[in-house]
Design an enzyme around this catalytic site. Structure first.
Site, PDB file in Angstrom:
ATOM      1  N   ALA A  54       0.832  -1.195   0.000  1.00  0.00           N
ATOM      2  CA  ALA A  54       0.000   0.000   0.000  1.00  0.00           C
ATOM      3  C   ALA A  54       0.864   1.240   0.000  1.00  0.00           C
ATOM      4  CB  ALA A  54      -0.906   0.002   1.221  1.00  0.00           C
TER       5      ALA A  54
ATOM      6  N   ASP B 148      -5.521   6.146  15.418  1.00  0.00           N
ATOM      7  CA  ASP B 148      -5.699   6.278  13.974  1.00  0.00           C
ATOM      8  C   ASP B 148      -6.542   5.118  13.450  1.00  0.00           C
ATOM      9  OD1 ASP B 148      -5.427   7.394  11.477  1.00  0.00           O
ATOM     10  OD2 ASP B 148      -3.454   6.528  11.090  1.00  0.00           O
TER      11      ASP B 148
END
Lengths: 175, 864
Positions: free
Chosen positions: B90, B207
């Site tokens: 990613a 997060d």
């Protein structure tokens, strides 16, 4: 200059196969356009990325984040490549596995990339914004307007920043 | 060149680059204004021959070929550390995630490597990581991706090696699989429970977002990146263009997070709420597209999203979502703007989802009752802090008491007057609110000033309306009391009582209420005057309401407390009888399941503990805790206190595992309710637990952690050198996990009064930390330093809370230990004799503190 918005790029999961086809695609693209100096590596990468990842369009802020990240990666690839080549020229140590997956052509840079990279590190200490502009322009191949869009400021201020950055680097590299 | 000078140079050079060559010299002269050094710096930069027009103008030749999309990282790097890179997983704002293989492992192990952009102080980060590692190692959970190690590349870029997870983000998983709602919710429950597990280990994710919540093909959840966000936020990036907040997506950020306020487990609860919203509605609650950071902050802090079920209906017009209101409530509670109003834990959120799936009533409904009051406060933009909240009540009170006057004419007149006063009070408050900022106003100097102002205003402006003034004084007293400002509370209650007594006609019910409050505040200070006040209040109430009434029960309870504190010596048997009487009455009157009954049980348990009847006490605590859990809001202070006191009792009984379990729970709740600072108290209790186990190393580690947290949360971000040294000291405490570092404690007491702003520091907490440290030091033979700290603890408690006899006694015991260690036995004996006689007179001979001191004296005699 407002801080670059790096937040928006959704992590996209790319399996290895996809990744390979991405590279193939990029290669095809390049085959027809070799030698074209206006070719923008990051933009190309982005387009390819979008096509393979299945996304049809990208939000502007995603694009900006991608371009910033891509320019950064590009710099690291190129500088590393240059460093390796010079090491090889010096008959240097091949300990490090010099894997060059696609038989990279020689760089025809009129600039010592390794020295430039070091100078950029110093510039970053002094003025991170200027270093980023150089990175986006020189390594990312973006135009002033595109950099302005990515960093959310006017083309004019990018042009001014660029001219100062260039002066600073020129002096730094002369030393 | 320093940044300031460079900025000037850059500005001038930029201006010069735009201007025609013939005008350049004049421009430079004007811009540098005779500053020769500046002029030289500018000339250095742009005065020489400009570089070739083409130089660097075109992008690196051949770069396009090298682009080959993201072969980038591959081409440049084939290995990181001992890992062979296999590909890119990613690409995100925070760098790239690579797939790699650990060849060195017995079986080739596939891992994921998160490679961060350069520019951070990776050495510092590495140190921080090592500190965190122990905690992260505890995160062994089937649904949490493990972080294996952290390192730095040759070029200095830090990287994290993580367990490789083959899965897709949860939002994609449910969308592409067209999962039915109940399966989505089951998946989400698993996410909540994994987050809860991390919270219990005191790790906040910070997060959470679908990209970090992967689902494998088999439908198993894995949470990624636990512990990473903290490392990143704690290590400021090299440049302002790359702060963590910029890198983190605001779409899942809570209001407090986006405003840069302290983070707690509640922050994760909020992000979970957003994820839940998305799983239901298949869209995000807020449209932040193209919004600037500032706009995003405003939207997240101020707007309320469309309910998820309505969003779902929009997308699926012909489908019906069962019990959608309940689901909306759950999301609303998780995403509450006010952290304390969210679910107390991720587990509770999971629980509520289960209730929804079972078809039973969800907890979020119950919480909805608070909602209305809260909306009102939000509208007045003063939802912060006890003090601020009470003003709405005060202002209302002024008007409503005026209205209760008999004659219509008088009522109108008084109402107008009362309105005027409440407007004035509101004016003062709003002004000060602006100064104080929207933090816990009550505890700030400005907040206290507001109360002071209001108190004066009431006395001055309402002198001719004692009944109205009395109500306001009482309310102000209650606010002070909840801020633990006992002297001010006592003063306000006295004013209230004085006003009631002057009122015509006398409102005896209200008078009794103020008497009870004043009596309780005085009891906390061991003031003998508390006892007659409670007796008077009880008599009034019996007369007004008869023998059997909840207010009579309350008075019995209050009187019992006064008997343990204000009587000389304390009368515990009588008090115990009254506590039991009050409890029975409450139960008879149908209030057995109430917060006051829970408090009643708690008080009884405490009394038994003080009498050394630990087994009986533990039984009562067990009942008190169970009831508190049933009737109190999840983050109520009373509940947290009950948990901690019970843990104390269990420690004394030697049931250490249960004690530790409770203390860990209290840490989670405290962190959630009041932020990390509040975990200091349970941490110090944990020190006792470890020492009772004979594990002094863990004791020291927890103590140092407590010191470091205390130091971090009480010191304002001042730039003074004392503050910097203070912060370095805290780092030292945190990094030094297991051994005593005597000279550091000396520095601690030397710096504390300089580095912190006195109002921000809780003197009681400061003193108790000193005492705890002194006790540990004395136990390890560092008697001299123990004496110093002990004396400082005593000095602090004498200065701030002279009436606190128990605390004093405990600190004196520590000091005596230190003195004995130094061979000054006689001094120690004299000290203990004093303390013992004081305790005997107040708490009586049966109190466990009295007995503890007596035991110490006896030990001394046998040794001597």
């Amino acid at each position: 200059m407002p801080p670059a918005s790096n937040d928006a790029l959704m992590p996209v999961v790319l399996p290895t196969e996809t990744y390979a086809s991405l590279r193939a695609l990029a290669r095809r693209h390049l085959a027809g356009e070799r030698g074209n100096h206006t070719l923008q590596p990051t933009a190309l990468a982005h387009e390819a990325f979008l096509r393979v990842s299945g996304a049809t369009a990208s939000k502007p802020e995603n694009t900006a984040a991608f371009l910033i990240a891509a320019a950064q990666a590009m710099r690291s690839i190129l500088v590393d490549h240059a460093r390796r080549r010079s090491a090889l020229k010096r008959g240097g140590n091949a300990q490090r596995e010099a894997v060059e997956p696609d038989a990279l052509p020689a760089l025809e840079a009129n600039v010592d990339l390794v020295a430039l990279d070091e100078a950029l590190h110093r510039l970053r200490e002094l003025d991170p914004e200027l270093a980023q502009v150089v990175e986006l322009r020189y390594f990312g191949g973006l135009s002033d307007a595109e950099i302005g869009a990515a960093l959310k400021c006017s083309t004019r201020s990018i042009r001014r920043a660029w001219s100062v950055a260039r002066a600073w680097l020129a002096r730094e590299l002369e030393r | 060149m320093d940044t300031g000078t460079w900025k000037k140079v850059r500005r001038i050079a930029e201006a010069a680059s735009d201007c025609a060559p013939q005008r350049r010299a004049r421009l430079l002269d004007r811009a540098c204004r005779g500053d020769a050094a500046l002029r030289r710096a500018v000339d250095e930069l742009i005065g020489r021959e400009p570089p070739d027009e083409d130089w660097l103008a075109a992008p690196v030749p051949g770069a396009a070929t090298h682009a080959l999309a993201w072969s980038g990282v591959l081409g440049a790097m084939t290995r990181i550390g001992r890992y062979r890179i296999d590909g890119v997983i990613a690409v995100g704002g925070m760098g790239v995630v690579l797939k790699a293989t650990d060849d060195a492992a017995e079986r080739p192990l596939t891992v994921a490597i998160k490679l961060l952009p350069p520019g951070r102080d990776s050495r510092k980060m590495l140190r921080a990581f090592r500190r965190e590692q122990r905690v992260l190692d505890q995160l062994d959970h089937p649904n949490i991706g493990r972080i294996l190690e952290m390192g730095t590349c040759d070029d200095g870029r830090p990287y994290f090696v993580m367990e490789y997870v083959d899965g897709v983000p949860i939002d994609d998983y449910v969308r592409t699989g067209k999962l039915p709602m109940h399966e989505r919710l089951e998946l989400f429950r698993a996410v909540c429970l994994a987050v809860h597990f991390a919270h219990q280990n005191l790790i906040v994710h910070r997060d959470l977002k679908p990209g970090n919540i992967l689902v494998s093909a088999g439908g198993v959840i894995k949470l990624l990146d636990f512990g990473i966000a903290k490392l990143l936020t704690d290590q400021p990036a090299a440049s302002a263009t790359e702060t963590m907040m910029d890198a983190m997506t605001p779409r899942y950020s809570s209001p407090e997070q986006i405003r840069g306020e302290p983070i707690s487990t509640a922050t994760d609860i909020y992000s979970l709420g957003v994820v839940l919203y998305e799983l239901i509605a298949e869209r995000l609650p807020y449209n932040l597209r193209g919004a600037s950071r500032y706009e995003a902050e405003r939207i997240i802090s101020e707007q309320n999203p469309m309910s998820p079920s309505a969003a779902y209906r929009d997308a699926h017009p012909d489908e019906r979502l069962p019990r959608c209101l309940a689901l909306d409530r759950i999301v609303a509670m998780a995403m509450h703007k006010e952290p304390r109003r969210r679910y107390a834990s991720a587990e509770q959120l999971a629980e509520d989802i289960r209730r929804y799936l079972d078809g039973s009533t969800v907890m979020a409904y119950k919480a909805g009752r608070f909602e209305r009051a809260l909306t009102i406060l939000h509208k007045h933009r003063i939802a912060f802090g006890v003090a601020a909240a009470s003003f709405v009540i005060i202002s209302g009170l002024a008007v409503s008491s005026a209205l209760s006057a008999r004659s219509a004419n008088i009522a109108r007149e008084r109402e107008a007057r009362a309105r005027q006063v409440s407007q004035k009070i509101n004016g003062v408050m709003t002004e000060l609110l602006a100064l104080a900022g929207p933090t816990h106003l009550g505890a700030t100097p400005a907040g206290l000033h507001v109360l002071e102002e209001a108190s004066m205003l009431t006395a001055r402006e309402l002198a001719d309306q004692p009944d109205v003034a009395a109500g306001i004084h009482h309310q102000i007293g209650t606010t002070y009391n909840s801020l633990r400002r006992r002297s001010e509370a006592i003063r306000s209650y006295r004013q209230a009582i004085e006003c009631y007594r002057r009122s015509e006609p006398l409102d005896r019910a209200k008078l009794a209420e103020s008497l009870v409050s004043l009596g309780a505040a005085l009891s906390f200070r061991d003031d003998e005057e508390g006892l007659p006040l409670q007796r008077e209040a009880l008599a009034i109430r019996r007369e007004l309401y008869g023998e059997e009434h909840l207010l009579v029960a309350q008075s019995l309870h209050a009187l019992a407390f006064a008997l343990t504190r204000c009587s000389r010596p304390a009368r515990y048997d009588e008090a115990e009888g009254l506590y039991r009487q009050a409890l029975a009455m409450r139960q008879r009157l149908g209030a057995g399941e109430s917060d006051s009954a829970a408090e009643n049980l708690h008080a009884l348990a405490a009394l038994l503990r003080h009498q050394g009847r630990l087994e009986a006490s533990a039984d009562q605590y067990e009942l008190a805790l169970a009831l508190s859990r049933r009737v109190l809001p999840p983050l109520d202070t009373q509940l947290i206190n009950c948990i901690e006191d019970y843990a104390h009792c269990l420690t004394d009984l030697g049931r250490l595992d249960r004690a530790e379990e409770l203390l860990r729970e209290s840490m989670t709740l405290n962190a959630q309710a009041m932020g990390e600072a509040a975990t200091v108290v349970p941490l110090t209790y944990l020190v006792d637990v470890s020492c009772a186990r004979g594990d002094r190393a863990t004791g020291w580690r927890n103590l140092h952690l407590a010191l470091a947290r205390f130091g971090r949360t009480t010191v304002p971000q001042s730039s003074g050198s004392a503050a910097a040294r203070w912060r370095a000291l805290m780092e030292r405490f945190e990094a030094q996990p297991s051994a005593a570092i005597p000279e550091a404690y000396g520095e601690f007491i030397a710096l504390a009064p300089v580095a912190y702003s006195p109002s921000a520091l809780s003197p009681a907490l400061y003193a108790s930390l000193l005492d705890q440290t002194a006790e540990m030091l004395a136990g390890d033979g560092h008697a001299a330093m123990a004496e110093r700290l002990s004396r400082e603890a005593l000095r602090t408690v004498d200065a701030h809370d002279p009436a606190s006899k128990m605390t004093r006694a405990r600190y004196c015991r520590t000091l005596a230990d230190a003195l004995i260690g130094l061979g000054r036995t006689e001094e120690a004996r004299a000290l203990l004799v004093d303390v013992e006689s004081a305790l005997r007179a107040t708490r009586g001979p049966t109190h466990r503190e009295t007995q503890a001191v007596a035991r110490r004296l006896a030990d001394l005699s046998t040794k001597g």
